[in-house]
Design a protein around this motif. Structure first.
Motif, mmCIF file in Angstrom:
data_model
loop_
_atom_site.group_PDB
_atom_site.id
_atom_site.type_symbol
_atom_site.label_atom_id
_atom_site.label_comp_id
_atom_site.label_asym_id
_atom_site.label_seq_id
_atom_site.Cartn_x
_atom_site.Cartn_y
_atom_site.Cartn_z
ATOM 1 N N GLN A 175 0.827 -1.205 0.000
ATOM 2 C CA GLN A 175 0.000 0.000 0.000
ATOM 3 C C GLN A 175 0.861 1.254 0.000
ATOM 4 O OE1 GLN A 175 -2.804 0.142 3.213
ATOM 5 N NE2 GLN A 175 -3.604 2.149 2.642
ATOM 6 N N ALA A 176 1.951 1.238 0.776
ATOM 7 C CA ALA A 176 2.846 2.398 0.824
ATOM 8 C C ALA A 176 3.516 2.624 -0.529
ATOM 9 C CB ALA A 176 3.904 2.188 1.914
ATOM 10 N N TRP A 177 3.894 1.506 -1.203
ATOM 11 C CA TRP A 177 4.516 1.644 -2.523
ATOM 12 C C TRP A 177 3.557 2.276 -3.520
ATOM 13 C CZ3 TRP A 177 3.731 0.256 -7.511
ATOM 14 C CH2 TRP A 177 4.823 0.365 -8.378
ATOM 15 N N PHE A 178 2.314 1.812 -3.518
ATOM 16 C CA PHE A 178 1.326 2.375 -4.435
ATOM 17 C C PHE A 178 1.079 3.851 -4.136
ATOM 18 C CE2 PHE A 178 0.264 -1.990 -5.575
ATOM 19 C CZ PHE A 178 -0.048 -1.861 -6.911
ATOM 20 N N GLU A 179 0.982 4.205 -2.869
ATOM 21 C CA GLU A 179 0.745 5.603 -2.507
ATOM 22 C C GLU A 179 1.915 6.489 -2.895
ATOM 23 O OE1 GLU A 179 -0.081 5.568 1.629
ATOM 24 O OE2 GLU A 179 -2.145 4.815 1.402
ATOM 25 N N ARG A 180 3.123 5.930 -2.874
ATOM 26 C CA ARG A 180 4.317 6.712 -3.180
ATOM 27 C C ARG A 180 4.554 6.819 -4.687
ATOM 28 N NH1 ARG A 180 7.245 3.982 -0.299
ATOM 29 N NH2 ARG A 180 8.250 2.608 -1.819
ATOM 30 N N ASN A 181 4.207 5.784 -5.430
ATOM 31 C CA ASN A 181 4.561 5.742 -6.850
ATOM 32 C C ASN A 181 3.389 5.940 -7.804
ATOM 33 O OD1 ASN A 181 7.574 4.775 -6.923
ATOM 34 N ND2 ASN A 181 6.578 3.503 -5.383
ATOM 35 N N MET A 182 2.178 5.583 -7.414
ATOM 36 C CA MET A 182 1.024 5.702 -8.298
ATOM 37 C C MET A 182 0.076 6.737 -7.710
ATOM 38 S SD MET A 182 0.541 1.657 -9.244
ATOM 39 C CE MET A 182 -0.766 1.937 -10.423
ATOM 40 N N LYS A 183 0.411 7.988 -7.973
ATOM 41 C CA LYS A 183 -0.367 9.088 -7.416
ATOM 42 C C LYS A 183 -1.569 9.359 -8.302
ATOM 43 C CE LYS A 183 3.815 10.992 -5.475
ATOM 44 N NZ LYS A 183 3.864 11.476 -4.167
ATOM 45 N N GLY A 184 -2.441 10.193 -7.783
ATOM 46 C CA GLY A 184 -3.644 10.498 -8.540
ATOM 47 C C GLY A 184 -4.843 9.719 -8.035
ATOM 48 N N ASP A 185 -5.928 9.845 -8.742
ATOM 49 C CA ASP A 185 -7.195 9.237 -8.349
ATOM 50 C C ASP A 185 -7.093 7.709 -8.389
ATOM 51 O OD1 ASP A 185 -9.807 8.372 -8.042
ATOM 52 O OD2 ASP A 185 -10.647 9.994 -9.241
ATOM 53 N N PRO A 186 -7.215 7.023 -7.244
ATOM 54 C CA PRO A 186 -7.113 5.549 -7.246
ATOM 55 C C PRO A 186 -8.226 4.889 -8.048
ATOM 56 C CG PRO A 186 -7.851 6.347 -5.094
ATOM 57 C CD PRO A 186 -7.426 7.549 -5.881
#
Length: 381
Positions: free
Chosen positions: A12-23
């Protein structure tokens, strides 16, 4: 349990750090890309067997590679602050015009129309019209945003965008009528969202309908005669094309829950079942439920993509996101409408799902720009 929880937290932290924008936008894109791989594989088995020496998995691996490339493009583009696209919007639209003019003289002919440009060395082709869609939308978003900030006169607002929209759509029209029509509809919606005075919207609408109607009637361009024939066939209730007939049979077999994954029967008889008419295969294999899921995904994309308009301090970002969202969703619903018989045959693919090349990659680029706007980290300069 602790290991599983830590793994989930790290992920989850990786996604929040690398895949920004509207989930939600990320989820929609990944869902459509993944679902497209499965449906295209099922729809193209017979084609792959006939044209690729019995290798029924050829198209599958090609579609997987294309989906991965689309995701990579989307990811890389979303990292670019959307304010940087201001320069691209100014230069890109003229580059698109040059490419369209080059296609007019030196384009590669496919289906009786010069739509493609072949890139030397790598021996790959692409459609300049797909580039023109993104660049024109970006340019129009900039013009409308400048109107908010610099108070352009209504006459300047009418003349400059209309000339550019007319030029690009006319160049596309000669070889691809449906793409020109969808791009014109997208630009009209951007003008409406950009609060252009209603009298100018009316002038734009009437002018577009009159000119496009005359071009079709006069059979102007390489596809003018084809467009007229398709309209006549559509208006004749006693005439049903072979493609439409097989599409109707496929959807009738689907029922509520469908025949099941990869159990389409009509794919053996439906031309372009992995591209233009892939929605018919979706309905046959996944039924009404599957069709509604796909429709809901594009409607959710429309809703999430238009949210940026509500931020008055970011007119360029809002209009850019809205225009690109309209372009993707309009194409999707036009394709589905053709499949169920509401529109004449257009030859448009279903974004993110259909088997395709440059169209899919540039749709990924457009989605990346929408995600860049949704990041909301920067104020416009």
């Amino acid at each position: 349990m602790d290991t599983l929880r830590k793994t989930r937290e790290i992920t989850q932290a990786w996604f929040e750090r690398n895949m920004k924008g509207d989930p939600w936008l990320w989820g929609i894109a990944l869902f459509l890309l993944g679902g497209g791989v499965i449906v295209v594989y099922s729809a193209s088995v017979m084609q792959a067997y006939m044209y690729y020496g019995g290798d029924t998995e050829f198209v599958l691996f090609k579609q997987i590679q294309l989906a991965i490339a689309t995701f990579v493009i989307m990811y890389l583009v979303h990292l670019i602050p959307y304010t940087k696209f201001v320069f691209f919007s100014r230069m890109g639209v003229w580059l698109a015009v040059i490419l369209l003019l080059f296609t007019f003289f030196e384009g590669v002919r496919v289906n009786e129309a010069d739509r493609w440009i072949k890139i030397p060395i790598i021996n790959q082709s692409f459609q300049p019209s797909e580039v023109a869609k993104i660049t024109l939308i970006a340019h129009l978003a900039l013009i409308l945003a400048l109107r908010f900030k610099k108070d352009w006169s209504d006459m300047r607002l009418l003349v400059e965008p209309m000339l550019m929209i007319g030029l690009v759509c006319a160049l596309i029209f000669r070889s691809n009528v449906s793409t020109a029509a969808l791009l014109g509809a997208t630009c009209f919606m951007m003008l409406y969202v950009g609060k252009v005075p209603k009298r100018y919207l009316a002038i734009t609408m009437v002018s577009f309908l009159v000119v496009s109607g005359l071009l079709v009637v006069l059979k102007v361009g390489q596809r003018g005669r084809t467009a007229e024939a398709r309209l006549e066939s559509f208006m004749d209730s006693d005439t049903v094309s072979m493609q439409s007939s097989n599409a109707y049979k496929a959807m009738a077999r689907g029922g509520i829950l469908g025949e099941g994954v990869a159990k389409s029967y009509q794919k053996h008889y439906l031309p372009n079942g992995d591209s233009d008419f892939i929605f018919a295969i979706i309905v046959e294999e996944y039924g009404l439920v599957g069709a509604l899921v796909v429709i809901a995904a594009f409607l959710l994309l429309l809703y999430r993509g238009l949210r940026a308009i509500s931020k008055p301090k970011r007119p360029y970002g809002g209009l850019l996101s809205a225009g690109l969202t309209f372009s993707i969703v309009f194409q999707a619903f036009a394709t589905m409408a053709v499949t169920v018989g509401l529109f004449p045959t257009t030859g448009q693919t279903l974004p993110f799902i259909s088997n395709g090349g440059t169209s899919m990659l540039l749709t990924g680029a457009a989605m990346g720009i929408i995600l860049s706007v949704s990041r909301g980290e920067l104020e416009e300069i």
